[in-house]
Structure formats: structure tokens, C-alpha cells
Design a protein around this motif. Structure first.
Motif, mmCIF file in Angstrom:
data_model
loop_
_atom_site.group_PDB
_atom_site.id
_atom_site.type_symbol
_atom_site.label_atom_id
_atom_site.label_comp_id
_atom_site.label_asym_id
_atom_site.label_seq_id
_atom_site.Cartn_x
_atom_site.Cartn_y
_atom_site.Cartn_z
ATOM 1 N N PRO A 41 0.797 -1.234 0.000
ATOM 2 C CA PRO A 41 0.000 0.000 0.000
ATOM 3 C C PRO A 41 0.833 1.289 0.000
ATOM 4 N N ILE A 42 1.609 1.500 -1.047
ATOM 5 C CA ILE A 42 2.347 2.752 -1.186
ATOM 6 C C ILE A 42 1.701 3.560 -2.313
ATOM 7 N N PRO A 43 1.044 4.675 -2.010
ATOM 8 C CA PRO A 43 0.390 5.457 -3.069
ATOM 9 C C PRO A 43 1.411 6.094 -3.998
ATOM 10 N N PHE A 52 -0.485 -7.049 -7.191
ATOM 11 C CA PHE A 52 -1.807 -7.439 -6.710
ATOM 12 C C PHE A 52 -2.138 -6.515 -5.537
ATOM 13 N N SER A 53 -3.060 -5.578 -5.761
ATOM 14 C CA SER A 53 -3.331 -4.557 -4.749
ATOM 15 C C SER A 53 -4.824 -4.290 -4.657
ATOM 16 N N TYR A 54 -5.254 -3.744 -3.503
ATOM 17 C CA TYR A 54 -6.651 -3.379 -3.323
ATOM 18 C C TYR A 54 -6.938 -1.987 -3.867
ATOM 19 N N GLU A 55 -5.959 -1.118 -3.803
ATOM 20 C CA GLU A 55 -6.122 0.247 -4.260
ATOM 21 C C GLU A 55 -5.127 0.547 -5.367
ATOM 22 N N ARG A 110 -8.735 -3.100 -7.688
ATOM 23 C CA ARG A 110 -10.164 -2.784 -7.709
ATOM 24 C C ARG A 110 -10.526 -1.867 -8.859
ATOM 25 N N ARG A 111 -9.601 -0.994 -9.236
ATOM 26 C CA ARG A 111 -9.876 -0.046 -10.315
ATOM 27 C C ARG A 111 -8.590 0.234 -11.091
ATOM 28 N N PRO A 112 -8.720 0.684 -12.346
ATOM 29 C CA PRO A 112 -7.523 0.982 -13.150
ATOM 30 C C PRO A 112 -6.879 2.295 -12.708
ATOM 31 N N TRP A 113 -5.592 2.449 -13.042
ATOM 32 C CA TRP A 113 -4.963 3.732 -12.745
ATOM 33 C C TRP A 113 -5.447 4.775 -13.742
ATOM 34 N N ASN A 144 -6.805 -7.917 -14.185
ATOM 35 C CA ASN A 144 -8.034 -8.219 -13.458
ATOM 36 C C ASN A 144 -8.429 -6.964 -12.685
ATOM 37 N N ILE A 145 -9.306 -6.164 -13.284
ATOM 38 C CA ILE A 145 -9.869 -4.988 -12.622
ATOM 39 C C ILE A 145 -11.252 -5.406 -12.150
#
Length: 360
Positions: free
Chosen positions: A188-190, A205-208, A227-230, A246-247
């Protein structure tokens, strides 16, 4: 009495034989004969795994005794350690320090430890380390300073990293010039920045949405689950060949189209149904060019490349708009020979206004 030919083999071959069995069984070979009493002491592959039969205290006692009796001049090429949250973490750090001081090449730590693990600074400046795997360390790893591993080729992280130097948090892998394979799970590093001149395989593989920039001129394989694309990440991937996406959330179709075009060099593309259904919400899709002009193979799968099934429950909805597949394939350089693979029970239908609203 038959001649014992195995015992007559050189130590190097006997050690290779012992490396094929568990370390516990290898130590037990001391009872076979005098010839075997010291063979295990020079093993370069050390793997310790906690089991139901061997609790934390038993395992820590065994590891401590083995390292103390081991030939101190023998190198450690592979050091793999699985432990649980009850294991004394300072002892884990001591074991890692032992491995590093003996020229470890492959280091793997695997544990659901609910405390922050502090590893020796020498680990993150090792000149011998080729492979590093830190898996399921829930509370993270404390890193003094930054990575400086000049020969590391493979890095697998399933944990959070905490740096003393805050400036390196968003570009934590700058000190890995030889890195070829990178896997990040739940990191989880933005706005994460990855600049890796020799990276060839990247898995995230990330949630955000964590991606800020990826610059990898030799990258050929990219796997991304989120969960969503960049929306505005910077990409430099001129050698990209294979993409797996996999979005699985409620991502914007505009962001997804933007994301696909940033992966335009790929020739083999695998998309989950969750991902490709997001494109059905783009009513102007038929006016847009394919994001993959060089595509040779398009594969639509129910499961993601890592076994995850998304939120759309595709087992219930087996319809997909044909225009989405057309968007991915028509007008491409290899459209005549392009291979398209979709699940057998998936039905492609023509566009019908409002159909998606009633069918979901």
C-alpha cells in the motif's frame, strides 16, 4: 554384506542428496555411519518450516542447535524460514544475520507475524543476495535506510515496508539495478514509482490504485490485479509482450481505456470478465481504435491469472457485448490471424441500448 557405494561418494554429491530431503531428516543421517556424521554440517541449503508437530519452541531450539553445530566456514546459499506469530522475532533476525554473513543467495521468510519485524541492516546491503522473498508479514518490515542490493534479481513482497528515510518510500527499489522479477502483493504505497532498467516480469496485486510510474524498458510480462484501473500513471514499457489484467471493482471505463493504451505494445492479452465488462459502459467504444495494434492473442477468462474470481459473478451473467471484443481486435495489424479465446458458455450479443442495466 553388500558394499556401501553411496557412502563412498564425494561430500559434494552426498550434500546434494541431503538437499532433497528435509533438514530434520538430513541431520538424522549421522546415525548411519561415521562417514555421515559431518556431511550435514556443510549443507548450503537450509529450510526450516514450522509444522503442527514442531511448535515454535521446538523449532527455535532445533534451529539454534543446528546453526551452532554447523561448519562455520561452509557457505549458506539458500535460507528459507517459515514461522508463526509466537516465534521470537529477535531470533529470526539473528538467523537472517547468520545467513547474510555466510553469503546467502536466496532468502525467504514466510510468517503471519503480527509484529513489525526488524531485520539486520546487512541484509539490505548484501552483495551475494540473488532472491529475496518476504511473505505474509502482516505488520511489515522495518528497513534501516534503503535497499542497496547490487545483485538481487528476484524480489517477492507480501508485506509493508517501513523506511527510516521517508524520501525512498515512493521509489523503494532504486537500489536494485539487476532486478529482473518483482512481485508485490498488497503493497500500500500510493503513487509508487518503479524504475528498473533490467526488469522483465512485474506482478502487482493490490486493493487500491498504487501505481504512479513504471519505467522498465526490458519488461516483457505484466500482471495487474486491482479494484480499479490507474488514471494518470506514467508508463514506459517498450518491450512489453504479455499482459494479464483483473480490474474487479467499479472502475471508470475512461480510466481503463487510458490504461489499456499505455500497455499498447502487448501482443498477448488476458483479461478477466470483470475487466472487460467495464468497457461495456463506454457508449462511444465503436469510435475508438484498439488499444493493442500489435495484438496476436486475446484471451477472456472467468478467473484471474492468480485464481481470483471477481465481483460480477460471471457464472450468472453469460452475455457479453460483441462490440467490446471488436474494439479489442478490429483494425489491428494481425486481425486476420488473431486468436480470440472466450469461455465456452459465454454468449456474444449485439449492442442493445439498456440491455446491460437489466442483465446485471
Amino acid at each position: 554384506m553388500e558394499e556401501d557405494r553411496i557412502s563412498q561418494l564425494p561430500d559434494e554429491i552426498l550434500q546434494q542428496i541431503l538437499s532433497l530431503i528435509s533438514i530434520h531428516e538430513a541431520v538424522k543421517t549421522t546415525i548411519l555411519s561415521k562417514r555421515w556424521q559431518h556431511v550435514w554440517r556443510s549443507l548450503s541449503l537450509l529450510r526450516f518450516h514450522r509444522t503442527a508437530a514442531a511448535g515454535s519452541r521446538v523449532l527455535s531450539r532445533f534451529v539454534s542447535q543446528l546453526l551452532s553445530l554447523r561448519d562455520s566456514s561452509a557457505p549458506v546459499h539458500d535460507f528459507h524460514f517459515s514461522f508463526d506469530g509466537r516465534f521470537p522475532l529477535p531470533f529470526v533476525a539473528e538467523c537472517v544475520a547468520y545467513a547474510v554473513s555466510h553469503g546467502v543467495r536466496s532468502l525467504r521468510l514466510h510468517a503471519p507475524a503480527h509484529r513489525t519485524l526488524r531485520l539486520p541492516a546487512a541484509l539490505f546491503a548484501s552483495t551475494t543476495l540473488r532472491e529475496l522473498e518476504l511473505r505474509q508479514l502482516d505488520e511489515g518490515i522495518h528497513i534501516p535506510g534503503h535497499f542497496s542490493l547490487p545483485n538481487l534479481k528476484t524480489l517477492y513482497l507480501e508485506t509493508q515496508l517501513y523506511f527510516d528515510d521517508y524520501d525512498v518510500e515512493r521509489e523503494p527499489f532504486a537500489g536494485l539495478p539487476e532486478l529482473e522479477r518483482l512481485t508485490l502483493r498488497g503493497y500500500p504505497i500510493p503513487r509508487l514509482v518503479i524504475k528498473a532498467p533490467k526488469l522483465r516480469v512485474l506482478e502487482i496485486f493490490s486493493y487500491e490504485d498504487v501505481v504512479g510510474e513504471i519505467s522498465a524498458p526490458l519488461l516483457t510480462s505484466f500482471t495487474f490485479r486491482c479494484r480499479r484501473p490507474w488514471g494518470d500513471a506514467k508508463m514506459h514499457l517498450p518491450s512489453l509482450e504479455e499482459v494479464r489484467l483483473n480490474i474487479y471493482g467499479d472502475g471508470s471505463c475512461r480510466d481503463l481505456v487510458w490504461m489499456l493504451h499505455q500497455l499498447a505494445n502487448a501482443t498477448t492479452v488476458t483479461l478477466t470478465l470483470d475487466t472487460i465488462r467495464i468497457l461495456e459502459w463506454d457508449f462511444d467504444l465503436h469510435e475508438k481504435s484498439s488499444p493493442f495494434p500489435n495484438i496476436k492473442r486475446l484471451k477472456v477468462v472467468r478467473r484471474s491469472p492468480h485464481g481470483y474470481i471477481g465481483n460480477w459473478c460471471p457464472q450468472v451473467n453469460n452475455k457479453l457485448q460483441r462490440r467490446v471484443i471488436d474494439y479489442m481486435t478490429l483494425g489491428t495489424l494481425n486481425s486476420d490471424s488473431l486468436m480470440v479465446e472466450i469461455p465456452d458458455d459465454l454468449v456474444l450479443i449485439e449492442y442493445e441500448p439498456g440491455w446491460w442495466y437489466w442483465q446485471l
